[in-house]
Scaffold this motif. Structure first.
Motif, mmCIF file in Angstrom:
data_model
loop_
_atom_site.group_PDB
_atom_site.id
_atom_site.type_symbol
_atom_site.label_atom_id
_atom_site.label_comp_id
_atom_site.label_asym_id
_atom_site.label_seq_id
_atom_site.Cartn_x
_atom_site.Cartn_y
_atom_site.Cartn_z
ATOM 1 N N HIS A 13 -8.512 12.069 -10.578
ATOM 2 C CA HIS A 13 -7.678 11.216 -10.026
ATOM 3 C C HIS A 13 -6.259 11.688 -9.558
ATOM 4 O O HIS A 13 -5.231 11.150 -9.365
ATOM 5 C CB HIS A 13 -7.101 10.101 -11.320
ATOM 6 C CG HIS A 13 -8.343 9.282 -11.742
ATOM 7 N ND1 HIS A 13 -9.028 8.335 -10.810
ATOM 8 C CD2 HIS A 13 -8.859 9.179 -12.968
ATOM 9 C CE1 HIS A 13 -9.925 7.906 -11.949
ATOM 10 N NE2 HIS A 13 -9.915 8.450 -12.649
ATOM 11 N N ASP A 47 -8.475 3.918 -4.541
ATOM 12 C CA ASP A 47 -8.370 3.431 -5.850
ATOM 13 C C ASP A 47 -8.625 4.791 -6.944
ATOM 14 O O ASP A 47 -8.216 4.558 -8.194
ATOM 15 C CB ASP A 47 -9.489 2.513 -6.056
ATOM 16 C CG ASP A 47 -8.870 0.899 -5.296
ATOM 17 O OD1 ASP A 47 -7.940 0.837 -5.156
ATOM 18 O OD2 ASP A 47 -9.951 0.298 -5.199
ATOM 19 N N TRP A 50 -4.459 8.516 -8.343
ATOM 20 C CA TRP A 50 -3.607 7.869 -9.267
ATOM 21 C C TRP A 50 -2.120 8.707 -9.037
ATOM 22 O O TRP A 50 -0.998 8.042 -9.231
ATOM 23 C CB TRP A 50 -4.003 7.774 -10.709
ATOM 24 C CG TRP A 50 -4.993 6.912 -10.794
ATOM 25 C CD1 TRP A 50 -5.935 6.113 -9.933
ATOM 26 C CD2 TRP A 50 -5.689 6.586 -12.185
ATOM 27 N NE1 TRP A 50 -6.662 5.539 -10.641
ATOM 28 C CE2 TRP A 50 -6.784 5.766 -11.963
ATOM 29 C CE3 TRP A 50 -5.261 7.076 -13.467
ATOM 30 C CZ2 TRP A 50 -7.433 5.127 -12.845
ATOM 31 C CZ3 TRP A 50 -6.460 6.612 -14.333
ATOM 32 C CH2 TRP A 50 -7.337 5.849 -14.132
ATOM 33 N N LYS A 104 1.348 5.603 -5.038
ATOM 34 C CA LYS A 104 1.221 6.570 -6.042
ATOM 35 C C LYS A 104 2.299 7.297 -6.055
ATOM 36 O O LYS A 104 2.961 8.139 -5.017
ATOM 37 C CB LYS A 104 -0.206 7.497 -5.817
ATOM 38 C CG LYS A 104 -1.362 6.565 -5.229
ATOM 39 C CD LYS A 104 -1.851 5.448 -5.963
ATOM 40 C CE LYS A 104 -2.482 4.391 -5.196
ATOM 41 N NZ LYS A 104 -3.972 5.040 -4.634
ATOM 42 N N LEU A 207 -0.944 10.230 -16.036
ATOM 43 C CA LEU A 207 -2.155 9.795 -16.061
ATOM 44 C C LEU A 207 -2.608 9.124 -17.341
ATOM 45 O O LEU A 207 -3.329 8.292 -17.498
ATOM 46 C CB LEU A 207 -3.163 10.765 -15.776
ATOM 47 C CG LEU A 207 -3.421 11.434 -14.218
ATOM 48 C CD1 LEU A 207 -4.546 12.389 -14.410
ATOM 49 C CD2 LEU A 207 -3.735 10.156 -13.224
ATOM 50 N N PRO A 211 -2.460 3.211 -14.424
ATOM 51 C CA PRO A 211 -1.944 3.454 -12.864
ATOM 52 C C PRO A 211 -1.332 2.256 -12.332
ATOM 53 O O PRO A 211 -0.589 2.341 -11.510
ATOM 54 C CB PRO A 211 -3.304 4.114 -12.374
ATOM 55 C CG PRO A 211 -4.421 3.317 -13.240
ATOM 56 C CD PRO A 211 -3.695 3.291 -14.447
ATOM 57 N N GLN A 215 2.330 2.304 -10.463
ATOM 58 C CA GLN A 215 2.450 2.114 -8.989
ATOM 59 C C GLN A 215 3.347 1.025 -8.550
ATOM 60 O O GLN A 215 4.307 0.884 -7.989
ATOM 61 C CB GLN A 215 0.895 1.810 -8.550
ATOM 62 C CG GLN A 215 0.138 2.829 -8.337
ATOM 63 C CD GLN A 215 -1.388 2.448 -8.116
ATOM 64 O OE1 GLN A 215 -1.609 1.546 -7.609
ATOM 65 N NE2 GLN A 215 -2.322 3.263 -8.452
ATOM 66 N N GLY A 266 -7.546 1.532 -14.021
ATOM 67 C CA GLY A 266 -7.068 1.233 -12.716
ATOM 68 C C GLY A 266 -7.618 -0.239 -12.115
ATOM 69 O O GLY A 266 -7.447 -0.227 -11.042
#
Length: 267
Positions: A13, A47, A50, A104, A207, A211, A215, A266
């Motif tokens: 990610h 997607d 992240w 991100k 992480l 996520p 965002q 996510g």
């Protein structure tokens, strides 16, 4: 799109974006700016990404704007050419917007020199780290122009008006120790390997959070720089109306009740 001047790697990610216009020391040409714009628009929509780490493959982070490239496109000389700059140079300005508006969080890793447009780029990022040998210069006043890619607008939100004005008015190089004191970088590392390891550790800490929450926190924080406190809170409340219904929020609550680490997807 295929990239000539950028390398991309994605693992767990985390996307690592490496500026790779090595021979020109990542001088920002229109072509490189266009690739940066497209890259960050694409990462924003993915997607599986992240967090983003932005670094340089050259022996410095960036030599600033590629003046030879600008002159080769006829953007000097006649008044008409000068008036056409905003239209002809759209992606030169857009690349920093694309980084800032990427959903991100973006961590910039700076080694050696970061000049002019390079400072614009890293001021568009969310977080910054550097090596002990890194130097930073808001150079434009030294060549008789005003910085116009967003650094004069973004940097005061990072280091304050006083330090921004000092950098802009003097155009000199500031050391890693100086910019760490200003708050431009979070941490100074002894070398590039240690810096990249530090950036990856920071990415891993991000992480651990949901996520979508991260965002949307970024969006609220970006919006709140230019909005009233009440308007910023209103946006945050409306974001939570949706986030409370996500699977990740449900997972966080379940994990808390079960006294275990949440497994975010996510979603």
């Amino acid at each position: 799109m295929e990239y000539k001047w950028i390398e991309l790697g994605i693992e767990n990610h985390v996307a690592t974006v490496s500026l790779n216009r090595v021979k020109t020391l990542n001088a920002l040409s229109y072509e490189l700016a266009t690739e940066i714009t497209e890259m960050f628009h694409g990462l924003s929509a993915r997607d599986d990404v992240w967090v983003v780490i932005l670094k340089s493959n050259a022996r410095i982070f960036s030599a600033g704007l590629d003046l030879m490239d600008a002159m080769s496109r006829g953007l000097v000389g006649t008044p008409k050419n000068l008036l056409d700059i905003p239209a002809h140079e759209k992606n030169i300005f857009e690349c920093c917007h694309a980084i800032e508006e990427c959903k991100k969080p973006v961590i910039a890793c700076v080694h050696s020199m970061c000049v002019g447009a390079g400072l614009d780029i890293i001021s568009s990022c969310d977080l910054r780290v550097c090596t002990a040998d890194a130097t930073f210069s808001l150079r434009e006043a030294r060549i008789g122009i005003v910085a116009d890619m967003g650094v004069l607008q973004r940097l005061p939100h990072i280091i304050g008006q006083g330090y921004t004005r000092q950098m802009a008015y003097t155009g000199r190089f500031f050391s890693a120790a100086e910019v760490e004191r200003m708050g431009l970088v979070l941490e100074v590392f002894p070398d590039s390997d240690a810096m990249l390891a530090g950036a990856k550790k920071l990415a891993e800490e991000i992480l651990e959070c949901a996520p979508l929450a991260v965002q949307n926190t970024k969006e609220v924080m970006n919006y709140s720089r230019f909005a009233s406190v009440k308007d910023g809170i209103s946006l945050a409340v409306h974001k939570n109306m949706l986030l409370l219904a996500t699977e990740d929020c449900k997972e966080a609550m379940t994990a808390f009740a079960q006294k275990r680490k949440p497994n975010f997807q996510g979603a």
